[in-house]
Design a protein around this motif. Structure first.
Motif, PDB file in Angstrom:
ATOM      1  N   PRO A 380       0.806  -1.234   0.000  1.00  0.00           N
ATOM      2  CA  PRO A 380       0.000   0.000   0.000  1.00  0.00           C
ATOM      3  C   PRO A 380       0.835   1.278   0.000  1.00  0.00           C
ATOM      4  O   PRO A 380       0.453   2.263  -0.633  1.00  0.00           O
ATOM      5  N   VAL A 381       1.949   1.267   0.729  1.00  0.00           N
ATOM      6  CA  VAL A 381       2.780   2.476   0.784  1.00  0.00           C
ATOM      7  C   VAL A 381       3.363   2.779  -0.589  1.00  0.00           C
ATOM      8  O   VAL A 381       3.309   3.923  -1.073  1.00  0.00           O
ATOM      9  N   LYS A 382       3.917   1.775  -1.238  1.00  0.00           N
ATOM     10  CA  LYS A 382       4.498   1.977  -2.562  1.00  0.00           C
ATOM     11  C   LYS A 382       3.428   2.342  -3.589  1.00  0.00           C
ATOM     12  O   LYS A 382       3.685   3.121  -4.522  1.00  0.00           O
ATOM     13  N   LEU A 383       2.233   1.798  -3.433  1.00  0.00           N
ATOM     14  CA  LEU A 383       1.150   2.108  -4.362  1.00  0.00           C
ATOM     15  C   LEU A 383       0.777   3.587  -4.293  1.00  0.00           C
ATOM     16  O   LEU A 383       0.657   4.266  -5.325  1.00  0.00           O
ATOM     17  N   VAL A 384       0.601   4.123  -3.060  1.00  0.00           N
ATOM     18  CA  VAL A 384       0.249   5.537  -2.911  1.00  0.00           C
ATOM     19  C   VAL A 384       1.404   6.413  -3.365  1.00  0.00           C
ATOM     20  O   VAL A 384       1.191   7.475  -3.980  1.00  0.00           O
ATOM     21  N   LEU A 385       2.625   5.995  -3.088  1.00  0.00           N
ATOM     22  CA  LEU A 385       3.792   6.736  -3.566  1.00  0.00           C
ATOM     23  C   LEU A 385       3.760   6.873  -5.096  1.00  0.00           C
ATOM     24  O   LEU A 385       3.994   7.958  -5.644  1.00  0.00           O
ATOM     25  N   ARG A 386       3.426   5.796  -5.782  1.00  0.00           N
ATOM     26  CA  ARG A 386       3.370   5.844  -7.251  1.00  0.00           C
ATOM     27  C   ARG A 386       2.229   6.742  -7.725  1.00  0.00           C
ATOM     28  O   ARG A 386       2.393   7.504  -8.683  1.00  0.00           O
ATOM     29  N   LEU A 387       1.089   6.664  -7.052  1.00  0.00           N
ATOM     30  CA  LEU A 387      -0.047   7.516  -7.444  1.00  0.00           C
ATOM     31  C   LEU A 387       0.311   8.985  -7.370  1.00  0.00           C
ATOM     32  O   LEU A 387      -0.086   9.783  -8.230  1.00  0.00           O
ATOM     33  N   LEU A 388       1.043   9.362  -6.324  1.00  0.00           N
ATOM     34  CA  LEU A 388       1.343  10.771  -6.104  1.00  0.00           C
ATOM     35  C   LEU A 388       2.581  11.237  -6.872  1.00  0.00           C
ATOM     36  O   LEU A 388       2.854  12.435  -6.918  1.00  0.00           O
ATOM     37  N   SER A 389       3.328  10.290  -7.423  1.00  0.00           N
ATOM     38  CA  SER A 389       4.556  10.644  -8.122  1.00  0.00           C
ATOM     39  C   SER A 389       4.479  10.467  -9.636  1.00  0.00           C
ATOM     40  O   SER A 389       5.202  11.129 -10.379  1.00  0.00           O
ATOM     41  N   ASP A 390       3.634   9.559 -10.066  1.00  0.00           N
ATOM     42  CA  ASP A 390       3.571   9.173 -11.480  1.00  0.00           C
ATOM     43  C   ASP A 390       2.296   9.747 -12.105  1.00  0.00           C
ATOM     44  O   ASP A 390       1.188   9.244 -11.871  1.00  0.00           O
ATOM     45  N   ALA A 391       2.447  10.785 -12.899  1.00  0.00           N
ATOM     46  CA  ALA A 391       1.284  11.463 -13.479  1.00  0.00           C
ATOM     47  C   ALA A 391       0.469  10.530 -14.360  1.00  0.00           C
ATOM     48  O   ALA A 391      -0.774  10.560 -14.347  1.00  0.00           O
ATOM     49  N   ALA A 392       1.144   9.674 -15.129  1.00  0.00           N
ATOM     50  CA  ALA A 392       0.427   8.763 -16.032  1.00  0.00           C
ATOM     51  C   ALA A 392      -0.364   7.727 -15.231  1.00  0.00           C
ATOM     52  O   ALA A 392      -1.511   7.401 -15.572  1.00  0.00           O
TER      53      ALA A 392
END
Length: 676
Positions: A380-392
């Motif tokens: 979950p932590v890595k998933l939210v990190l990707r959501l907030l960092s990866d525009a695509a």
């Protein structure tokens, strides 16, 4: 001692009750439990229970053992019951003091001349320094007598306080008692104006539920959620004073502390991240890794090879997705479903496999590899990190949910290299909590009390709701005191986010703490901050000390110090409330004047009676005397005018006995008329 001296008789009963309580504690201390438990674990649990029981039976000299008495008309042949904070019995087991939560005690709070509830007389007691000094009788048999206020009740309500919040068990009013004794099966939401006792009602409701449903709540747990650590320190002594030692307390930030919070969001970003729509974005993102199988699974058992084709694997995956169960539970079920398909083929071939064979097949490398490929694990932590960092990645899963502008607002300007280097905000932590629950179910408690609930975002409501999904809740708040950009506009919407849409909403409008002149002054703000909310009234007989004083430019600090010195000459606690930006200057002025002061939450210290309170931390606190510094600065300290006026409303309503408002700048126009 004369048999006709009621006060002497009551003092004698108090002394006998204290002796009986000491004997009850001595009996527990004398119990030998060395060889009772079957093992060391049970022995430690029993030892802890004994320690808690001994602590609960402590006789606190400054806490009245009983505060009231009921003389029944016909109940149990005219039995008399003394009502107190805990049950006390004599050597024969007969009650000397009855717990306030017992059914027989209910008429103490509810009975009236119109509805006497079989009570002939209600007696209240007055104490000074722990000594019984007065009593007051109310004859409930005369239905024609008009209701009269209780002198002792008023004295207890208005009694000065220093230190943390105390219980209101002796002064609970009928409308409050109805909420306190509401059943555990349903959720109750209390809309309470300042001074109506909503926080105390919530805490006493916990104590009541623990009394009425102790075994159930001992298994499932109870939790009190407050707005900040200062508030929790302020209320932490209430439940122990009522004999309840095992109720956890936390803030919402504590509940979702999965990462270290080191960053802050703009108000717009925090509002979007707190929006309930983010739950759908997260749900899509969590499931985004699931792919349809393109290769069959081939399991080798001895000399036989068993093949499950890709189309059948796809049917299994689609069925699990359609069931909408948690991601982790579905991932655990997938290998068993594949193994079951293999067993079907074994049975068709004439074999007779059992559950042990299915478990063995589920653990084979071929099945494990298929699960990893089709239904990968989610962090979950890595998933939210990707959501907030990866525009695509965000755009893919927020399509049709968040606008392009909203997506840009919540995206980090500088992507983090990893979870540990990320500057997580409080709103990000709530998103992670949502993602964790999408993967693995959050354990539910039996009962949760949520105080100052008006300030929570929809996503925070969801986080709390997960903690009482199979239990109940007591929701406390005041729409007029909402001071966050995402403050709830109405309780029905908030309760829906909490997962309790059918909760009963009760309104408390009678104030017992705030003087009538103070609440009337603060209520001038209501049309601007909560147009549909009923104005609170005060039942306080004393009007309270109230003054609004303009001072010259450059003279404010000195005037504030002088006002604090003046009220410190009186009995009780003093709160100096000011805009957060003004706190350093006022702290320096107080130090130069030799006035010692505390920070919010430090009121248990006996070092000082003056607390310097930032306006942002004033919510839920109360002081006998409040000196309010520069209302215009409090309003200006918030991002918008309405929020600023709500913050001011909170600050104005912290006073129990007196309020002094000092200002060098013009007052907000909403208050100007009141001070004229």
């Amino acid at each position: 001692m004369s048999a006709h001296d009621p006060l002497a008789l009551e003092r004698s009963h108090l002394a006998a009750s204290r002796a009986a309580l000491r004997a009850m504690r001595a009996d527990v201390e004398a119990l030998d439990i060395k060889d009772v438990a079957a093992n060391w674990v049970n022995a430690r649990v029993l030892e802890r229970q004994m320690e808690e029981r001994i602590t609960a039976l402590a006789d606190l000299a400054d806490t009245p053992l009983f505060f009231g008495r009921l003389d029944y008309e016909t109940h149990a042949a005219g039995t008399t019951f003394h009502i107190g904070r805990r049950h006390v019995h004599d050597a024969d087991g007969d009650p000397m003091v009855v717990d306030w939560r017992a059914p027989v005690s209910q008429p103490f709070y509810r009975a009236s001349a119109k509805e006497p509830m079989d009570v002939r007389r209600r007696r209240r007691f007055g104490y000074t320094g722990g000594e019984l000094t007065a009593y007051e009788d109310e004859d409930l048999t005369d239905a024609s007598a008009g209701a009269r206020s209780s002198r002792l009740l008023q004295a207890e309500i208005e009694r000065p306080r220093v230190g943390p919040m105390r219980d209101i068990v002796a002064t609970i009013q009928p409308e409050q008692d109805e909420i306190v004794r509401a059943g555990i099966g349903g959720t109750v939401c209390v809309q309470g104006a300042p001074g109506t006792g909503k926080t105390a009602v919530g805490l006493h409701r916990v104590a009541y539920l623990l009394y009425a449903h102790r075994e159930r709540l001992a298994r499932t747990g109870t939790l009190v959620i407050g707005p900040n650590a200062s508030f929790l320190r302020y209320i932490e002594q209430v439940l122990p004073a009522l004999g309840e030692l095992n109720v956890a307390q936390a803030t919402v930030d504590d509940l979702v502390a999965h990462v270290e919070v080191r960053g802050t969001d703009s108000p717009d970003a925090a509002r979007i991240k707190g929006d309930a729509r983010m739950a759908e974005v997260l749900r899509r993102a969590v499931r985004s890794g699931v792919t349809m199988p393109v290769e069959p699974v081939v399991v080798v058992r001895g000399s036989r090879r068993w093949r499950v084709p890709a189309y059948e694997l796809e049917e299994i995956v689609r069925e699990l997705l359609a069931r909408d169960i948690r991601y982790g539970a579905a991932r655990e079920a997938l290998p068993q479903r594949i193994a079951h398909a293999v067993l079907v083929r074994m049975e068709e071939a004439g074999e007779a496999p059992d559950d042990r064979v299915q478990d063995a097949v589920a653990r084979t490398p071929a099945v494990k590899a298929a699960v990893r490929a089709v239904w990968p694990a989610v962090d979950p932590v890595k998933l939210v990190l990707r959501l907030l960092s990866d525009a695509a990645f965000l755009a893919e899963h927020a399509e049709g949910v968040l606008s392009a502008e909203e997506q840009r607002t919540i995206l980090w300007a500088k992507p983090a290299r990893g979870p540990k280097s990320a500057k997580w905000s409080a709103a990000d932590a709530v998103l992670i909590d949502e993602a964790k629950d999408l993967v693995t179910r959050t354990p539910s408690l039996g009962h949760v009390v949520l105080d100052e609930a008006q300030d929570l975002s929809p996503m925070q409501y969801r986080a709390v709701g997960r903690r009482c999904a199979t239990g109940s809740a007591t929701v406390l708040g005041d729409i007029a005191q909402g001071t966050t950009p995402w403050a709830t506009p109405g309780w029905r919407e908030a309760l829906a986010h909490l997962g309790k849409p059918d909760a009963a909403v009760e309104e408390l409008t009678q104030g017992f703490r705030v003087p009538r002149e103070v609440i009337a002054y603060a209520s001038r703000l209501l049309p601007a901050i909560a147009p549909g909310l009923a104005e609170a009234t005060s039942v306080r007989e004393a009007a309270g000390d109230f003054a609004v004083r303009p001072v010259g430019l450059g003279e404010l600090d000195a005037a504030v110090v002088a006002a604090c010195r003046a009220v410190l000459a009186r009995e009780g606690s003093v709160g100096l409330i000011a805009a957060d930006a003004r706190i350093p200057a006022l702290a320096e002025a107080l130090a130069e004047a030799g006035l010692a002061h505390l920070a919010p939450g430090e009121e248990t210290s006996a070092a000082a009676r003056l607390t310097l309170v930032p306006a942002s931390l004033a919510k839920g606190l109360e002081y006998d005397h409040v000196v309010l510094d520069e209302p215009a600065a409090i309003v200006a300290g918030e991002p918008d005018g309405r929020t600023g006026l709500r913050r001011l409303y909170v600050a104005l309503t912290r006073a129990v006995s007196g309020l002094t408002v000092l200002h060098a700048e013009p007052l907000p126009r909403e208050l100007a008329q009141a001070s004229a």
